[in-house]
Design a protein around this motif. Sequence first.
Motif, PDB file in Angstrom:
ATOM      1  N   UNK A  67      -2.038  37.253  49.802  1.00  0.00           N
ATOM      2  CA  UNK A  67      -3.221  38.045  49.462  1.00  0.00           C
ATOM      3  C   UNK A  67      -4.244  37.081  48.880  1.00  0.00           C
ATOM      4  N   UNK A  68      -5.509  37.243  49.280  1.00  0.00           N
ATOM      5  CA  UNK A  68      -6.555  36.304  48.897  1.00  0.00           C
ATOM      6  C   UNK A  68      -7.778  37.065  48.424  1.00  0.00           C
ATOM      7  N   UNK A  69      -8.370  36.578  47.337  1.00  0.00           N
ATOM      8  CA  UNK A  69      -9.663  37.081  46.885  1.00  0.00           C
ATOM      9  C   UNK A  69     -10.359  35.963  46.133  1.00  0.00           C
ATOM     10  N   UNK A  70     -11.450  35.475  46.692  1.00  0.00           N
ATOM     11  CA  UNK A  70     -12.171  34.383  46.055  1.00  0.00           C
ATOM     12  C   UNK A  70     -11.304  33.144  45.950  1.00  0.00           C
ATOM     13  N   UNK A  71     -11.198  32.598  44.762  1.00  0.00           N
ATOM     14  CA  UNK A  71     -10.398  31.390  44.545  1.00  0.00           C
ATOM     15  C   UNK A  71      -8.923  31.688  44.327  1.00  0.00           C
ATOM     16  N   UNK A  72      -8.562  32.967  44.204  1.00  0.00           N
ATOM     17  CA  UNK A  72      -7.195  33.345  43.848  1.00  0.00           C
ATOM     18  C   UNK A  72      -6.386  33.686  45.095  1.00  0.00           C
ATOM     19  N   UNK A  73      -5.175  33.111  45.164  1.00  0.00           N
ATOM     20  CA  UNK A  73      -4.268  33.345  46.284  1.00  0.00           C
ATOM     21  C   UNK A  73      -2.891  33.670  45.726  1.00  0.00           C
ATOM     22  N   UNK A  74      -2.269  34.708  46.239  1.00  0.00           N
ATOM     23  CA  UNK A  74      -0.873  35.009  45.928  1.00  0.00           C
ATOM     24  C   UNK A  74      -0.062  34.875  47.210  1.00  0.00           C
ATOM     25  N   UNK A  75       1.095  34.227  47.098  1.00  0.00           N
ATOM     26  CA  UNK A  75       1.916  33.939  48.271  1.00  0.00           C
ATOM     27  C   UNK A  75       3.352  34.349  47.996  1.00  0.00           C
ATOM     28  N   UNK A  76       3.964  35.023  48.969  1.00  0.00           N
ATOM     29  CA  UNK A  76       5.408  35.246  48.958  1.00  0.00           C
ATOM     30  C   UNK A  76       6.025  34.262  49.945  1.00  0.00           C
ATOM     31  N   UNK A  77       6.982  33.472  49.486  1.00  0.00           N
ATOM     32  CA  UNK A  77       7.634  32.493  50.344  1.00  0.00           C
ATOM     33  C   UNK A  77       8.967  33.048  50.831  1.00  0.00           C
ATOM     34  N   UNK A  78       9.690  32.264  51.598  1.00  0.00           N
ATOM     35  CA  UNK A  78      11.008  32.682  52.081  1.00  0.00           C
ATOM     36  C   UNK A  78      12.108  32.415  51.054  1.00  0.00           C
ATOM     37  N   UNK A 102       8.082  34.618  35.698  1.00  0.00           N
ATOM     38  CA  UNK A 102       8.267  35.281  34.409  1.00  0.00           C
ATOM     39  C   UNK A 102       8.220  36.804  34.527  1.00  0.00           C
ATOM     40  N   UNK A 103       8.446  37.330  35.745  1.00  0.00           N
ATOM     41  CA  UNK A 103       8.456  38.786  35.905  1.00  0.00           C
ATOM     42  C   UNK A 103       9.537  39.383  35.012  1.00  0.00           C
ATOM     43  N   UNK A 104       9.190  40.454  34.329  1.00  0.00           N
ATOM     44  CA  UNK A 104      10.146  41.099  33.431  1.00  0.00           C
ATOM     45  C   UNK A 104      10.747  42.335  34.096  1.00  0.00           C
ATOM     46  N   UNK A 105      12.001  42.628  33.721  1.00  0.00           N
ATOM     47  CA  UNK A 105      12.651  43.854  34.183  1.00  0.00           C
ATOM     48  C   UNK A 105      13.018  43.856  35.644  1.00  0.00           C
ATOM     49  N   UNK A 106      13.448  42.705  36.163  1.00  0.00           N
ATOM     50  CA  UNK A 106      13.753  42.645  37.593  1.00  0.00           C
ATOM     51  C   UNK A 106      15.020  43.408  37.959  1.00  0.00           C
ATOM     52  N   UNK A 107      15.927  43.545  37.012  1.00  0.00           N
ATOM     53  CA  UNK A 107      17.184  44.214  37.352  1.00  0.00           C
ATOM     54  C   UNK A 107      18.031  43.327  38.246  1.00  0.00           C
ATOM     55  N   UNK A 108      18.773  43.961  39.155  1.00  0.00           N
ATOM     56  CA  UNK A 108      19.609  43.201  40.072  1.00  0.00           C
ATOM     57  C   UNK A 108      18.745  42.456  41.081  1.00  0.00           C
ATOM     58  N   UNK A 109      19.268  41.312  41.541  1.00  0.00           N
ATOM     59  CA  UNK A 109      18.435  40.481  42.398  1.00  0.00           C
ATOM     60  C   UNK A 109      18.507  40.877  43.867  1.00  0.00           C
ATOM     61  N   UNK A 110      19.598  41.363  44.361  1.00  0.00           N
ATOM     62  CA  UNK A 110      19.728  41.716  45.768  1.00  0.00           C
ATOM     63  C   UNK A 110      19.225  40.600  46.680  1.00  0.00           C
ATOM     64  N   UNK A 111      19.775  40.539  47.855  1.00  0.00           N
ATOM     65  CA  UNK A 111      19.449  39.457  48.772  1.00  0.00           C
ATOM     66  C   UNK A 111      18.258  39.815  49.665  1.00  0.00           C
ATOM     67  N   UNK A 112      17.182  40.221  49.044  1.00  0.00           N
ATOM     68  CA  UNK A 112      15.952  40.501  49.768  1.00  0.00           C
ATOM     69  C   UNK A 112      14.903  39.499  49.336  1.00  0.00           C
ATOM     70  N   UNK A 113      14.238  38.907  50.313  1.00  0.00           N
ATOM     71  CA  UNK A 113      13.165  37.997  49.975  1.00  0.00           C
ATOM     72  C   UNK A 113      11.946  38.797  49.515  1.00  0.00           C
ATOM     73  N   UNK A 114      11.074  38.182  48.735  1.00  0.00           N
ATOM     74  CA  UNK A 114       9.939  38.921  48.176  1.00  0.00           C
ATOM     75  C   UNK A 114       8.934  39.314  49.242  1.00  0.00           C
ATOM     76  N   UNK A 115       8.110  40.296  48.909  1.00  0.00           N
ATOM     77  CA  UNK A 115       7.070  40.757  49.827  1.00  0.00           C
ATOM     78  C   UNK A 115       5.798  41.044  49.047  1.00  0.00           C
ATOM     79  N   UNK A 116       4.656  40.743  49.653  1.00  0.00           N
ATOM     80  CA  UNK A 116       3.350  41.107  49.115  1.00  0.00           C
ATOM     81  C   UNK A 116       2.710  42.068  50.091  1.00  0.00           C
ATOM     82  N   UNK A 117       2.266  43.220  49.594  1.00  0.00           N
ATOM     83  CA  UNK A 117       1.636  44.205  50.453  1.00  0.00           C
ATOM     84  C   UNK A 117       0.343  44.699  49.802  1.00  0.00           C
ATOM     85  N   UNK A 118      -0.611  45.041  50.642  1.00  0.00           N
ATOM     86  CA  UNK A 118      -1.835  45.665  50.184  1.00  0.00           C
ATOM     87  C   UNK A 118      -1.626  47.162  50.012  1.00  0.00           C
ATOM     88  N   UNK A 119      -2.483  47.784  49.202  1.00  0.00           N
ATOM     89  CA  UNK A 119      -2.415  49.221  48.996  1.00  0.00           C
ATOM     90  C   UNK A 119      -3.443  49.932  49.840  1.00  0.00           C
TER      91      UNK A 119
END
Length: 233
Positions: A67-78, A102-119
């Motif tokens: 996700x990109x806006x201006x100078x800021x970029x967020x990336x989900x890797x594999x 430093x995300x808080x409250x992740x709970x169990x990790x499960x073997x799912x890679x992260x995802x970034x989605x728009x709303x």
Amino acid sequence: VTQIFVPENNPKSNVKPKIIIEDNQLFAITSSGVYSQHLDNSGNLTAKTLLPCEFFTSFDYVVQDLAVKGDTIYVATTNYFQDKNAILASYDRGETWIDLDTWEGLGEFYNHQPAIRRGEIGNTNEIIVVIGSKIFYTSDFGKTWECKGENRYQYIKAHPLDSKISIARFVSWTDQLDNIEFKITYDFGQTWQDFGDGFIEGNYAAFHYSDSNIIVAVGTPTVVSKDCGKTFE
């Protein structure tokens, strides 16, 4: 027509090629890298083809969402969260990267890679990040984050007209055949319900972009709901 990416017969990466538009740029995400090109005011490419994205000239990881806006970029890797560098941020257009570990409250990790989605369409400040077993939400493009709900499935996408609603898919193994169920949430993942049933294969879900009640679950069979997931045909 110029082909910018030739898929491997037996790809080592599980990155699915996709095209997204962020901040007046068209991005093509592939297992061999990210390609991009600027768009003009009419939505046309400003050059004849897509080129390797300048944001990732010295990037050491495989990108699967951004996700990109201006100078800021967020990336989900594999990477998985416990392996570090799963969610990265840059505030200087890719010059330097920070591991958001430093995300808080992740709970169990499960073997799912992260995802970034728009709303929702047109809300450039809204991002949904699915990592571990949690769904995180920001309405100010990452200045503040809130853990909204849980996700124990393979997250697909949020509703483009109502970001509280999301679709995911659950895969189990029964008699060596995929048993796939689509799930739907109406409250950012606090609760999930079945969406259709009896799928042999389930791949994706699509939302109507002007009628918020129409949702299609793409698979075998393919079903459509005209009341936002309550009934199907």
